[in-house]
Design a protein around this motif. Structure first.
Motif, PDB file in Angstrom:
ATOM      1  N   ARG A  39     -17.635 -13.308   0.430  1.00 11.75           N
ATOM      2  CA  ARG A  39     -17.965 -11.926  -0.517  1.00 11.75           C
ATOM      3  C   ARG A  39     -18.505 -10.991   0.477  1.00 11.75           C
ATOM      4  N   LEU A  40     -19.439 -11.419   1.555  1.00  8.30           N
ATOM      5  CA  LEU A  40     -19.894 -10.316   2.222  1.00  8.30           C
ATOM      6  C   LEU A  40     -18.704  -9.622   3.314  1.00  8.30           C
ATOM      7  N   LEU A  41     -18.020 -10.541   3.605  1.00  8.88           N
ATOM      8  CA  LEU A  41     -16.969  -9.979   4.614  1.00  8.88           C
ATOM      9  C   LEU A  41     -16.035  -9.207   3.890  1.00  8.88           C
ATOM     10  N   GLU A  42     -15.652  -9.295   2.662  1.00  8.08           N
ATOM     11  CA  GLU A  42     -14.711  -8.650   1.918  1.00  8.08           C
ATOM     12  C   GLU A  42     -15.312  -7.269   1.971  1.00  8.08           C
ATOM     13  N   MET A  43     -16.945  -7.068   1.383  1.00  6.41           N
ATOM     14  CA  MET A  43     -17.758  -5.899   1.286  1.00  6.41           C
ATOM     15  C   MET A  43     -17.617  -4.961   2.431  1.00  6.41           C
ATOM     16  N   PHE A  44     -17.885  -5.919   3.677  1.00  6.61           N
ATOM     17  CA  PHE A  44     -17.881  -5.001   4.830  1.00  6.61           C
ATOM     18  C   PHE A  44     -16.337  -4.455   5.308  1.00  6.61           C
ATOM     19  N   ALA A  45     -15.550  -5.294   4.965  1.00  4.77           N
ATOM     20  CA  ALA A  45     -14.136  -4.781   5.279  1.00  4.77           C
ATOM     21  C   ALA A  45     -13.879  -3.423   4.308  1.00  4.77           C
ATOM     22  N   GLU A  46     -14.354  -3.334   3.132  1.00  6.58           N
ATOM     23  CA  GLU A  46     -14.074  -2.375   2.195  1.00  6.58           C
ATOM     24  C   GLU A  46     -14.755  -1.151   2.933  1.00  6.58           C
ATOM     25  N   LYS A 253     -26.711  -2.344  -4.637  1.00  4.40           N
ATOM     26  CA  LYS A 253     -27.596  -1.699  -3.656  1.00  4.40           C
ATOM     27  C   LYS A 253     -27.034  -1.781  -2.120  1.00  4.40           C
ATOM     28  N   LEU A 254     -26.372  -2.894  -1.929  1.00  6.91           N
ATOM     29  CA  LEU A 254     -25.621  -2.923  -0.767  1.00  6.91           C
ATOM     30  C   LEU A 254     -24.633  -2.280  -0.622  1.00  6.91           C
ATOM     31  N   THR A 255     -23.861  -1.916  -1.350  1.00  4.14           N
ATOM     32  CA  THR A 255     -22.602  -1.028  -1.159  1.00  4.14           C
ATOM     33  C   THR A 255     -23.022   0.434  -1.284  1.00  4.14           C
ATOM     34  N   ALA A 256     -24.180   0.773  -1.720  1.00  2.57           N
ATOM     35  CA  ALA A 256     -24.589   2.058  -1.557  1.00  2.57           C
ATOM     36  C   ALA A 256     -24.944   2.179  -0.181  1.00  2.57           C
ATOM     37  N   LEU A 257     -25.766   1.079   0.531  1.00  2.00           N
ATOM     38  CA  LEU A 257     -26.232   1.027   1.808  1.00  2.00           C
ATOM     39  C   LEU A 257     -25.041   1.293   2.719  1.00  2.00           C
ATOM     40  N   LEU A 258     -24.168   0.518   2.542  1.00  3.90           N
ATOM     41  CA  LEU A 258     -22.897   0.671   3.387  1.00  3.90           C
ATOM     42  C   LEU A 258     -22.098   1.833   3.372  1.00  3.90           C
ATOM     43  N   GLN A 259     -22.198   2.537   2.299  1.00  6.39           N
ATOM     44  CA  GLN A 259     -21.474   3.993   2.306  1.00  6.39           C
ATOM     45  C   GLN A 259     -22.249   4.902   2.929  1.00  6.39           C
ATOM     46  N   ASP A 260     -23.672   4.899   2.820  1.00  5.94           N
ATOM     47  CA  ASP A 260     -24.286   5.921   3.168  1.00  5.94           C
ATOM     48  C   ASP A 260     -24.837   6.067   4.499  1.00  5.94           C
ATOM     49  N   TYR A 261     -24.491   4.990   5.354  1.00  2.54           N
ATOM     50  CA  TYR A 261     -24.711   4.949   6.829  1.00  2.54           C
ATOM     51  C   TYR A 261     -23.758   4.306   7.554  1.00  2.54           C
ATOM     52  N   GLN A 262     -23.704   4.259   8.999  1.00  3.85           N
ATOM     53  CA  GLN A 262     -22.761   3.744   9.798  1.00  3.85           C
ATOM     54  C   GLN A 262     -23.370   2.433  10.303  1.00  3.85           C
TER      55      GLN A 262
END
Length: 277
Positions: A39-46, A253-262
């Motif tokens: 699931r994390l791999l999917e989120m990171f790819a997105e 929260k993790l989704t927001a973090l992935l979106q807000d930073y590189q």
């Protein structure tokens, strides 16, 4: 770019439950780490995020296809030791065998060199500084095994807060802390990230980014996005709070973090720190 790191272990591996679950019982436990990591791999790819996955050898040995999926997606595969035994609970020879064997296992699975290591529970401190010499001897280029804060389970508050070359010839990249009002505040993720509202975590991260000359590094575990995991009912109230607080909010929260930073791997973000000396 900031460094995104995942300590790949299951809910029954964590130090908080070590007095409740014996390692001999692990094979009987419902395994959740595989599905959670996919699931994390999917989120990171997105979100087009790259990460370093510090994998337990115990997980890698049972799910080599997961390790290969991490590697083939362009993420960094690194070592978290074999079975989450704290470095402070191992003899020097036990530690040397642990980090050497786990590195070889991961390299055999991926066909690529493993450069990084993170001690379970940030368990390298003044009592076992010899661990750095053993990591160097095993062929690692960097470690991320210290957290310069005061904590009841770990912490090296008087050690460097910036990446530095150890006398043993290996780079140590400590977890980031924020110096505020005379205190060293942990801002690297983990349970604190689940506990605090996202807006406050973001404010602290931004303050670190604006005040530090070193890159930011975040860490968490696959079980933290899994509110449906089995409950360890005989654990202490303190351990249960630390482990279960806000699990249901973590993925958002993790989704927001992935979106807000590189985000990128430790190998890429800290590249100038862990080149061969």
């Amino acid at each position: 770019m900031s460094a995104l790191t995942v300590d790949v272990e299951d809910y029954f591996h964590v130090a908080a439950f070590e007095n409740n679950i014996k390692s001999s019982d692990w094979p009987k436990m419902p395994v959740r780490v595989e599905q959670n990591t996919y699931r994390l791999l999917e989120m990171f790819a997105e979100q087009q995020a790259q990460a370093t996955f510090f994998l337990l050898g115990w997980v890698a040995e049972r799910y080599p296809q997961l390790v290969r999926a991490i590697h083939e997606a362009g993420h960094e595969v690194a070592s978290h030791g074999y079975n989450h035994t704290k470095a402070t609970q191992q003899s020097r020879s036990e530690f040397a065998a642990d980090v050497t064997d786990t590195k070889k296992l991961l390299e055999d699975i991926t066909g690529a060199a493993v450069f990084g290591y993170r001690a379970p529970s940030f368990s390298i401190d003044k009592t076992n500084e010899w661990a750095f010499a053993e990591l160097k001897a095993a062929g690692y280029l960097y470690s991320s095994s210290t957290y310069p804060v005061k904590h009841d389970l770990y912490g090296t508050p008087d050690w460097p807060q910036q990446p530095y070359m150890r006398p043993e010839g290996i780079w140590e990249c400590p977890m980031p802390i924020l110096n505020l009002a005379g205190k060293q505040l942990p801002v690297a993720g983990g349970g604190y990230f689940r506990l605090l509202p996202y807006w406050l975590s973001k404010r602290l991260i931004n303050r670190y980014l604006n005040s530090s000359s070193s890159p930011y590094m975040f860490y968490f575990h696959p079980w933290e996005i899994d509110p449906g995991q089995p409950r360890i009912r005989d654990a202490s109230a303190k351990s249960k709070f630390r482990h279960y607080v806000n699990l249901g909010k973590m993925e958002a929260k993790l989704t927001a973090l992935l979106q807000d930073y590189q985000w990128n791997t430790v190998k890429q973000v800290f590249d100038r720190y862990h080149q061969q000396p």
